[in-house]
Design an enzyme around this catalytic site. Structure first.
Site, PDB file in Angstrom:
ATOM      1  N   GLY A   1      -4.052   2.558  14.984  1.00 22.33           N
ATOM      2  CA  GLY A   1      -4.502   2.292  13.636  1.00 22.33           C
ATOM      3  C   GLY A   1      -4.046   3.314  12.617  1.00 22.33           C
ATOM      4  N   GLN A   2      -4.350   4.572  12.875  1.00 18.60           N
ATOM      5  CA  GLN A   2      -4.134   5.600  11.856  1.00 18.60           C
ATOM      6  C   GLN A   2      -2.785   6.297  12.060  1.00 18.60           C
TER       7      GLN A   2
ATOM      8  N   CYS B   1     -11.781   3.902  17.439  1.00 19.63           N
ATOM      9  CA  CYS B   1     -10.542   3.166  17.174  1.00 19.63           C
ATOM     10  C   CYS B   1      -9.681   3.045  18.432  1.00 19.63           C
ATOM     11  N   MET B   2      -9.198   4.188  18.919  1.00 18.28           N
ATOM     12  CA  MET B   2      -8.203   4.161  19.992  1.00 18.28           C
ATOM     13  C   MET B   2      -8.749   4.574  21.352  1.00 18.28           C
TER      14      MET B   2
ATOM     15  N   MET C   1      -7.814  -3.610  17.455  1.00 13.68           N
ATOM     16  CA  MET C   1      -9.270  -3.449  17.552  1.00 13.68           C
ATOM     17  C   MET C   1     -10.003  -4.645  18.154  1.00 13.68           C
TER      18      MET C   1
ATOM     19  N   LYS D   1       0.847  -1.205   0.000  1.00 11.01           N
ATOM     20  CA  LYS D   1       0.000   0.000   0.000  1.00 11.01           C
ATOM     21  C   LYS D   1       0.879   1.251   0.000  1.00 11.01           C
TER      22      LYS D   1
HETATM   23  N1  MGD Z   1      -4.622  -2.937   5.421  1.00 16.17           N
HETATM   24  C1  MGD Z   1      -5.095  -2.116   6.352  1.00 16.17           C
HETATM   25  N2  MGD Z   1      -4.340  -1.819   7.429  1.00 16.17           N
HETATM   26  C2  MGD Z   1      -4.842  -1.018   8.383  1.00 16.17           C
HETATM   27  C3  MGD Z   1      -6.124  -0.422   8.265  1.00 16.17           C
HETATM   28  C4  MGD Z   1      -6.883  -0.728   7.095  1.00 16.17           C
HETATM   29  O1  MGD Z   1      -8.020  -0.255   6.914  1.00 16.17           O
HETATM   30  N3  MGD Z   1      -6.344  -1.584   6.182  1.00 16.17           N
HETATM   31  N4  MGD Z   1      -6.619   0.381   9.255  1.00 16.17           N
HETATM   32  C5  MGD Z   1      -5.742   0.843  10.303  1.00 16.17           C
HETATM   33  C6  MGD Z   1      -6.560   1.130  11.497  1.00 16.17           C
HETATM   34  S1  MGD Z   1      -7.287   2.658  11.649  1.00 16.17           S
HETATM   35  C7  MGD Z   1      -6.696   0.249  12.517  1.00 16.17           C
HETATM   36  S2  MGD Z   1      -7.627   0.663  13.882  1.00 16.17           S
HETATM   37  C8  MGD Z   1      -5.951  -1.004  12.528  1.00 16.17           C
HETATM   38  C9  MGD Z   1      -6.802  -2.206  12.988  1.00 16.17           C
HETATM   39  O2  MGD Z   1      -5.994  -3.311  13.045  1.00 16.17           O
HETATM   40  P1  MGD Z   1      -6.526  -4.705  13.639  1.00 16.17           P
HETATM   41  O3  MGD Z   1      -7.249  -4.473  14.880  1.00 16.17           O
HETATM   42  O4  MGD Z   1      -5.377  -5.617  13.670  1.00 16.17           O
HETATM   43  O5  MGD Z   1      -7.537  -5.183  12.501  1.00 16.17           O
HETATM   44  P2  MGD Z   1      -9.042  -5.717  12.518  1.00 16.17           P
HETATM   45  O6  MGD Z   1      -9.160  -6.593  11.318  1.00 16.17           O
HETATM   46  O7  MGD Z   1      -9.993  -4.607  12.643  1.00 16.17           O
HETATM   47  O8  MGD Z   1      -9.252  -6.599  13.847  1.00 16.17           O
HETATM   48  C10 MGD Z   1      -8.286  -7.424  14.410  1.00 16.17           C
HETATM   49  C11 MGD Z   1      -8.811  -8.746  14.850  1.00 16.17           C
HETATM   50  O9  MGD Z   1      -9.736  -8.669  15.903  1.00 16.17           O
HETATM   51  C12 MGD Z   1     -10.317  -9.944  15.941  1.00 16.17           C
HETATM   52  N5  MGD Z   1     -11.443 -10.083  16.900  1.00 16.17           N
HETATM   53  C13 MGD Z   1     -12.766 -10.171  16.652  1.00 16.17           C
HETATM   54  N6  MGD Z   1     -13.450 -10.400  17.801  1.00 16.17           N
HETATM   55  C14 MGD Z   1     -12.543 -10.470  18.795  1.00 16.17           C
HETATM   56  C15 MGD Z   1     -12.613 -10.716  20.210  1.00 16.17           C
HETATM   57  O10 MGD Z   1     -13.677 -10.950  20.804  1.00 16.17           O
HETATM   58  N7  MGD Z   1     -11.450 -10.701  20.899  1.00 16.17           N
HETATM   59  C16 MGD Z   1     -10.251 -10.497  20.298  1.00 16.17           C
HETATM   60  N8  MGD Z   1      -9.160 -10.480  21.059  1.00 16.17           N
HETATM   61  N9  MGD Z   1     -10.152 -10.304  18.968  1.00 16.17           N
HETATM   62  C17 MGD Z   1     -11.272 -10.265  18.224  1.00 16.17           C
HETATM   63  C18 MGD Z   1     -10.685 -10.186  14.495  1.00 16.17           C
HETATM   64  O11 MGD Z   1     -10.851 -11.559  14.220  1.00 16.17           O
HETATM   65  C19 MGD Z   1      -9.491  -9.555  13.767  1.00 16.17           C
HETATM   66  O12 MGD Z   1      -8.592 -10.515  13.261  1.00 16.17           O
HETATM   67  O13 MGD Z   1      -5.442  -1.294  11.236  1.00 16.17           O
HETATM   68  C20 MGD Z   1      -4.718  -0.216  10.654  1.00 16.17           C
HETATM   69  N10 MGD Z   1      -4.087  -0.760   9.496  1.00 16.17           N
HETATM   70  N1  MGD Z   2     -17.446  -2.341  10.636  1.00 16.80           N
HETATM   71  C1  MGD Z   2     -16.371  -1.675  11.037  1.00 16.80           C
HETATM   72  N2  MGD Z   2     -16.362  -0.346  10.966  1.00 16.80           N
HETATM   73  C2  MGD Z   2     -15.287   0.350  11.395  1.00 16.80           C
HETATM   74  C3  MGD Z   2     -14.159  -0.325  11.926  1.00 16.80           C
HETATM   75  C4  MGD Z   2     -14.197  -1.746  11.992  1.00 16.80           C
HETATM   76  O1  MGD Z   2     -13.238  -2.409  12.443  1.00 16.80           O
HETATM   77  N3  MGD Z   2     -15.316  -2.373  11.548  1.00 16.80           N
HETATM   78  N4  MGD Z   2     -13.081   0.385  12.359  1.00 16.80           N
HETATM   79  C5  MGD Z   2     -13.254   1.772  12.748  1.00 16.80           C
HETATM   80  C6  MGD Z   2     -11.941   2.427  12.791  1.00 16.80           C
HETATM   81  S1  MGD Z   2     -10.779   1.734  13.820  1.00 16.80           S
HETATM   82  C7  MGD Z   2     -11.625   3.505  12.058  1.00 16.80           C
HETATM   83  S2  MGD Z   2     -10.130   4.273  12.298  1.00 16.80           S
HETATM   84  C8  MGD Z   2     -12.609   4.094  11.124  1.00 16.80           C
HETATM   85  C9  MGD Z   2     -12.030   4.692   9.853  1.00 16.80           C
HETATM   86  O2  MGD Z   2     -13.081   5.229   9.126  1.00 16.80           O
HETATM   87  P1  MGD Z   2     -12.950   6.514   8.215  1.00 16.80           P
HETATM   88  O3  MGD Z   2     -12.057   7.515   8.799  1.00 16.80           O
HETATM   89  O4  MGD Z   2     -14.330   6.965   7.937  1.00 16.80           O
HETATM   90  O5  MGD Z   2     -12.327   5.848   6.888  1.00 16.80           O
HETATM   91  P2  MGD Z   2     -11.266   6.347   5.839  1.00 16.80           P
HETATM   92  O6  MGD Z   2     -11.554   5.610   4.591  1.00 16.80           O
HETATM   93  O7  MGD Z   2      -9.925   6.222   6.386  1.00 16.80           O
HETATM   94  O8  MGD Z   2     -11.656   7.865   5.653  1.00 16.80           O
HETATM   95  C10 MGD Z   2     -10.706   8.876   5.461  1.00 16.80           C
HETATM   96  C11 MGD Z   2     -11.271   9.863   4.464  1.00 16.80           C
HETATM   97  O9  MGD Z   2     -10.379  10.977   4.338  1.00 16.80           O
HETATM   98  C12 MGD Z   2     -10.181  11.274   2.962  1.00 16.80           C
HETATM   99  N5  MGD Z   2      -8.891  11.964   2.861  1.00 16.80           N
HETATM  100  C13 MGD Z   2      -7.675  11.452   2.579  1.00 16.80           C
HETATM  101  N6  MGD Z   2      -6.724  12.392   2.692  1.00 16.80           N
HETATM  102  C14 MGD Z   2      -7.354  13.541   3.047  1.00 16.80           C
HETATM  103  C15 MGD Z   2      -6.901  14.860   3.357  1.00 16.80           C
HETATM  104  O10 MGD Z   2      -5.710  15.162   3.310  1.00 16.80           O
HETATM  105  N7  MGD Z   2      -7.852  15.751   3.737  1.00 16.80           N
HETATM  106  C16 MGD Z   2      -9.173  15.459   3.790  1.00 16.80           C
HETATM  107  N8  MGD Z   2     -10.019  16.403   4.163  1.00 16.80           N
HETATM  108  N9  MGD Z   2      -9.618  14.214   3.490  1.00 16.80           N
HETATM  109  C17 MGD Z   2      -8.724  13.282   3.147  1.00 16.80           C
HETATM  110  C18 MGD Z   2     -10.293   9.944   2.283  1.00 16.80           C
HETATM  111  O11 MGD Z   2     -10.598  10.083   0.916  1.00 16.80           O
HETATM  112  C19 MGD Z   2     -11.415   9.262   3.074  1.00 16.80           C
HETATM  113  O12 MGD Z   2     -12.680   9.550   2.552  1.00 16.80           O
HETATM  114  O13 MGD Z   2     -13.551   3.093  10.750  1.00 16.80           O
HETATM  115  C20 MGD Z   2     -14.227   2.540  11.854  1.00 16.80           C
HETATM  116  N10 MGD Z   2     -15.299   1.698  11.349  1.00 16.80           N
HETATM  117  S1  SF4 Z   3       2.899   2.889   7.353  1.00 23.07           S
HETATM  118 FE1  SF4 Z   3       1.642   1.021   7.286  1.00 23.07          FE
HETATM  119  S2  SF4 Z   3       0.658   1.081   5.270  1.00 23.07           S
HETATM  120 FE2  SF4 Z   3       2.397   2.517   5.190  1.00 23.07          FE
HETATM  121  S3  SF4 Z   3       4.137   1.333   4.403  1.00 23.07           S
HETATM  122 FE3  SF4 Z   3       4.218   1.218   6.639  1.00 23.07          FE
HETATM  123  S4  SF4 Z   3       3.115  -0.662   7.166  1.00 23.07           S
HETATM  124 FE4  SF4 Z   3       2.546  -0.127   5.043  1.00 23.07          FE
HETATM  125 MO    MO Z   4      -8.756   2.741  13.429  1.00 26.40          MO
END
Ligand code: MGD
Ligand code: MGD
Ligand code: SF4
Ligand code: MO
Length: 751
Positions: free
Chosen positions: A373-374, A167-168, A336, A78
């Site tokens: 996460g972010q 998220c956090m 998460m 990515k």
């Molecule tokens: N490729 C990619 N990378 C990302 C992101 C992305 O959108 N795409 N988003 C970023 C962000 S903002 C975040 S917050 C992180 C999230 O990063 P992670 O938290 O690692 O990702 P998730 O897939 O949301 O959830 C992690 C795991 O929680 C498990 N889970 C479900 N239920 C339970 C439970 O009851 N207990 C426990 N212990 N685990 C459970 C799920 O099976 C899953 O494998 O990733 C960051 N990195």
């Molecule tokens: N079902 C489910 N829902 C989830 C989660 C889950 O595990 N399961 N995880 C939650 C978590 S941990 C997170 S962090 C959230 C993330 O959820 P969101 O924050 O809603 O998702 P993103 O796609 O990261 O949205 C970022 C937006 O910012 C825009 N953008 C990019 N760069 C810029 C910039 O420089 N300026 C501006 N103004 N915009 C920009 C992108 O185009 C995009 O639309 O989702 C949550 N929702």
């Molecule tokens: S910050 Fe995360 S998404 Fe970007 S290169 Fe590093 S591991 Fe990949």
């Molecule tokens: Mo997140």
């Protein structure tokens, strides 16, 4: 894994290796002619990889890993494909205003005058808390700060929130209740010293790929290194595990208490450490003692844990033994799977407990390390004070002395900042529903896709009586609901600070011009403030000036970032706070004597939890409880959601990368073969998934990565027919107010 997916993962590893070389490879060398490289940071995940950005003829054309940064030159796919997020034809290039139900082109003057008029009028007519800001852990610190100041000191509302609440927030709650202040005490360097990794509720391999590679390298370098992965699903992270705990969803809080009990019963506790550094608490008061803790733990036996969680007792015991063994340095990581739960804060507390009672903390390789996460949830929102209950650098809205400190630096009259926290994320959108909030400014986040039980909040945003402003770089599921859309300049088209998981602050440099009429979020907010009559609050010429102000706000707080000046950020490849002066190297071991500048040199112990009364961290008694919505006769399955490596959240960016847009973008429902058999479905068949909120059909992916009674859907698909948040529940942790995205109940039927 499907063949294409496997190929993708291999490709990901290959590009990482390629980028890791640091110096141009053949492929790069061919393209290198005329490229100017500037250091920067990946804009995706909280790992915060250092990158070099290659520009030719005014266009960003290539990315390579930064060898001098923590990621040692590695980036994931990515990150490698970042340039593409700038150049898709869908980019928003001019403001839009909704007229007769349609978004039409407008000038900046028209758009911002309208926003200013609506917000100021609403404050006059309906009160200051009728307006709100909803921001993001992906905006730069200066941008989030500009919004924070405009809303708190200009409109005078504490309705300042952001997606880190989704998220956090539970991690923040965990660190604050256990240690007194937010943010972890360790860094990525701990990975290179740990003997045991305890990864729970984190799919590190897909969500934090470059960190996962570092863990894998550590294991490869030392075969004695052991990895425990605990997750209800077998994920690519689980494949590296020596011990894999596939527990029933939500039972991990029981398991964590059982580990603690095991340490107590088997003499794996560090009594000296506890005596010097630990207090005990129940509810909200730290008024308990060791004996009460031992009594609290008594019901949490390994036998019972095995029964409740469904994990073999041998595996649970082996894991506890590895974690607790006195000679092992143990590093816990979670994301998460722990945070997005009804008892997310408790889950965090229970992990911290394990480190506190064994003394496995503040030693290289022994630490309790929440993965963010972010890219800028830590620096830009948690530290900068971008949630409704906090103010910059560890201050709280409810403390009069904290409000007074901020008001003084802002030069605003005492009483400007309201004495009550504003509305947290879900409450904010619920207030939009009831019209208690009438105007909302949404920046760098896509709540029309990412909020739980999203139908409800989409309706509130679409309501003609609410005024919704969205700043984004692309059209999204939220811009389609907006009254005004503001085209933002993207990462690399503007400058600002990111603060990642390990307290590392880094500067993202502008290397190309914004597209069309797009403007940096910072400039938009400064302009808007002036149009609202609050120009004096933001006499800034550039983000540099806002950064100077932030350093002043941090002065005297435990967030010692004074040494992280703009000049240093331009030069260095990230600096880790505490860092009080420009010549300070930054602090890897927070709270540790001789490392953390806040700890007096003559403190009698090696570690000092100075943010807590008596310098004692608190071991909290946190029981295991049911989730907000448990499977029952009518809705017999657990429904969980999360991520895959190929995509970023709502896929507004990765969905526009040519290599990524088709990879795994369709949300499938991952279902265990036993359940699939009962339903008569095979991979590819449609499965109707119904919760108390909505009912959607997903293609089935039959896989024993899941477990009977559990289905998983990824969150990235923006197709309204498969947007998983129509199904999820909008319950939240009563402490952190973080939604419980990880658990709700559904029923399944063959479609
Ligand atoms: N490729 C990619 N990378 C990302 C992101 C992305 O959108 N795409 N988003 C970023 C962000 S903002 C975040 S917050 C992180 C999230 O990063 P992670 O938290 O690692 O990702 P998730 O897939 O949301 O959830 C992690 C795991 O929680 C498990 N889970 C479900 N239920 C339970 C439970 O009851 N207990 C426990 N212990 N685990 C459970 C799920 O099976 C899953 O494998 O990733 C960051 N990195
Ligand atoms: N079902 C489910 N829902 C989830 C989660 C889950 O595990 N399961 N995880 C939650 C978590 S941990 C997170 S962090 C959230 C993330 O959820 P969101 O924050 O809603 O998702 P993103 O796609 O990261 O949205 C970022 C937006 O910012 C825009 N953008 C990019 N760069 C810029 C910039 O420089 N300026 C501006 N103004 N915009 C920009 C992108 O185009 C995009 O639309 O989702 C949550 N929702
Ligand atoms: S910050 Fe995360 S998404 Fe970007 S290169 Fe590093 S591991 Fe990949
Ligand atoms: Mo997140």
């Amino acid at each position: 894994m499907s063949a294409t997916r496997r190929q993708f993962m291999v490709a990901s590893a290959a590009t990482s290796a390629l980028a890791a070389l640091g110096k141009p490879t053949k492929a790069f060398a061919a393209a290198d002619g005329g490229i100017k490289w500037t250091k920067g940071v990946c804009r995706y995940c909280g790992v915060g990889c250092g990158v070099y950005k290659g520009v030719r003829d005014g266009k960003l054309v290539a990315i390579k890993g930064d060898k001098e940064n923590h990621n040692d030159g590695y980036v994931c796919l990515k990150g490698f494909l970042l340039p593409q997020i700038l150049y898709h034809e869908d980019r928003l290039t001019h403001p839009l205003i909704k007229k007769n139900g349609k978004l039409v082109k407008a000038s900046w003057d028209e758009a911002l005058d309208l926003v200013a008029k609506k917000f100021t009028e609403s404050v006059k007519k309906n009160g200051k808390d009728s307006v709100a800001f909803y921001g993001s852990g992906q905006a730069y610190t200066e941008e989030s700060y500009a919004a924070n100041k405009l809303f708190r000191a200009g409109f005078r509302t504490n309705n300042v929130e952001g997606n880190p609440r989704l998220c956090m927030a539970s991690a923040v709650g965990g660190y604050v209740t256990t240690f007194g202040k937010d943010e972890p005490m360790g860094t990525y360097d701990d990975i290179d010293h740990a003997d045991v990794f305890f990864i729970i509720g984190s799919n590190t391999a897909e969500a934090h790929p470059v960190l996962f590679q570092r863990i894998a390298r550590r294991k490869k370098a030392d075969p004695n290194v052991k990895i425990i992965v605990a997750d209800p699903r077998m994920t690519p992270t689980g494949r590296i595990a020596d011990i894999y705990l596939k527990f029933k969803p939500n039972t991990d809080l029981f398991v964590l208490n059982a580990f603690a009990n095991y340490f107590v019963q088997n003499d794996l506790v560090d009594k000296e450490f506890i005596k010097n550094h630990v207090a005990f608490g129940k509810g909200k008061a730290a008024d308990q003692n060791w004996d009460a803790y031992v009594a609290f733990l008594a019901p949490y036996t390994m036998e019972k844990a095995a029964e409740v969680s469904g994990c073999p007792i041998e595996d649970l015991t082996a894991a506890a033994k590895l974690f607790g063994c006195k000679k092992n340095r143990t590093m816990s990581m979670w994301t998460m799977g722990i945070n997005q739960r009804l008892r997310g804060v408790w889950g965090n507390n229970l992990i911290h407990n394990l480190h506190l009672i064994t003394g496995k903390i503040g030693i290289p390789g022994s630490t309790t390390f929440s993965l963010t996460g972010q890219p800028n949830a830590c620096g830009g929102v948690r530290d900068q004070g971008g949630l409704c209950h906090i103010l910059p650098y560890g201050r709280l809205v409810k403390k009069p002395e904290h409000r007074a400190e901020v008001e003084k630096i802002w030069g605003v009259p005492p009483g400007t900042i309201g004495d009550k926290p504003g509305k947290h994320a879900l409450a904010m959108f619920q207030a939009l529903e009831t019209k208690d909030i009438k105007c909302i400014y949404i920046m760098c986040t896509n709540p029309g896709h990412s909020l739980p039980n999203v139908n409800r909040y989409r309706k509130a945003m679409a309501d003609p009586d609410t005024f919704v402003v969205v700043a984004d770089i692309y059209p999204t599921r939220t811009t389609e609901l907006a009254d005004v859309v503001l085209p933002a300049a993207a990462w690399s088209e503007k400058e600002g600070v990111f603060g990642c998981t390990e307290r590392r602050y880094q500067l993202e440099h502008q290397v190309v011009l914004p597209q069309g009429e797009a403007r940096a979020d910072f400039d938009i907010l400064v302009d808007l403030a002036a149009r609202c009559g609050y120009g004096k609050l933001m006499p800034w010429k550039s983000p540099d000036d806002a950064w100077e102000e932030l350093l002043r706000l941090a002065e005297g707080t435990m967030y010692q970032i004074g040494g992280i000046t703009r000049a240093r950020l331009r030069k260095d490849h990230g600096v880790i706070w505490p860092c009080p002066t420009e010549d300070h190297p930054g602090t890897k071991l927070r709270y540790v004597k001789g490392e953390d500048p806040w700890v007096p040199k003559d403190y009698p112990h090696r570690i000092m939890f100075y943010a807590k009364p008596d310098n004692r961290a608190v071991v909290w008694f946190r029981p295991w409880e049911n989730a907000a919505e448990m499977p029952d006769e009518e809705y017999p399955f657990f429904f969980t959601t999360g991520r895959v490596i190929e995509h970023w959240h709502t896929a507004t960016m990765t969905g526009r990368c040519k290599e990524l847009k088709h990879a795994k973008i369709t949300s499938e429902v991952e279902i265990h073969p036993d359940d699939a058999k009962k339903l008569g479905v095979r991979t590819g068949d449609g499965v109707r998934v119904t919760s108390r909120r909505d009912s959607l059909v997903f293609p089935a992916l039959v896989t024993d990565n899941s477990q009977p009674g559990l289905v998983f859907v990824h969150m990235h698909d923006a197709n309204l027919k498969r947007m998983c948040n129509k199904i999820t529940i909008d319950q939240f942790d009563p402490g952190s107010k973080e939604p419980t995205f990880k658990i709700c109940a559904v029923k399944l039927a063959k479609a």
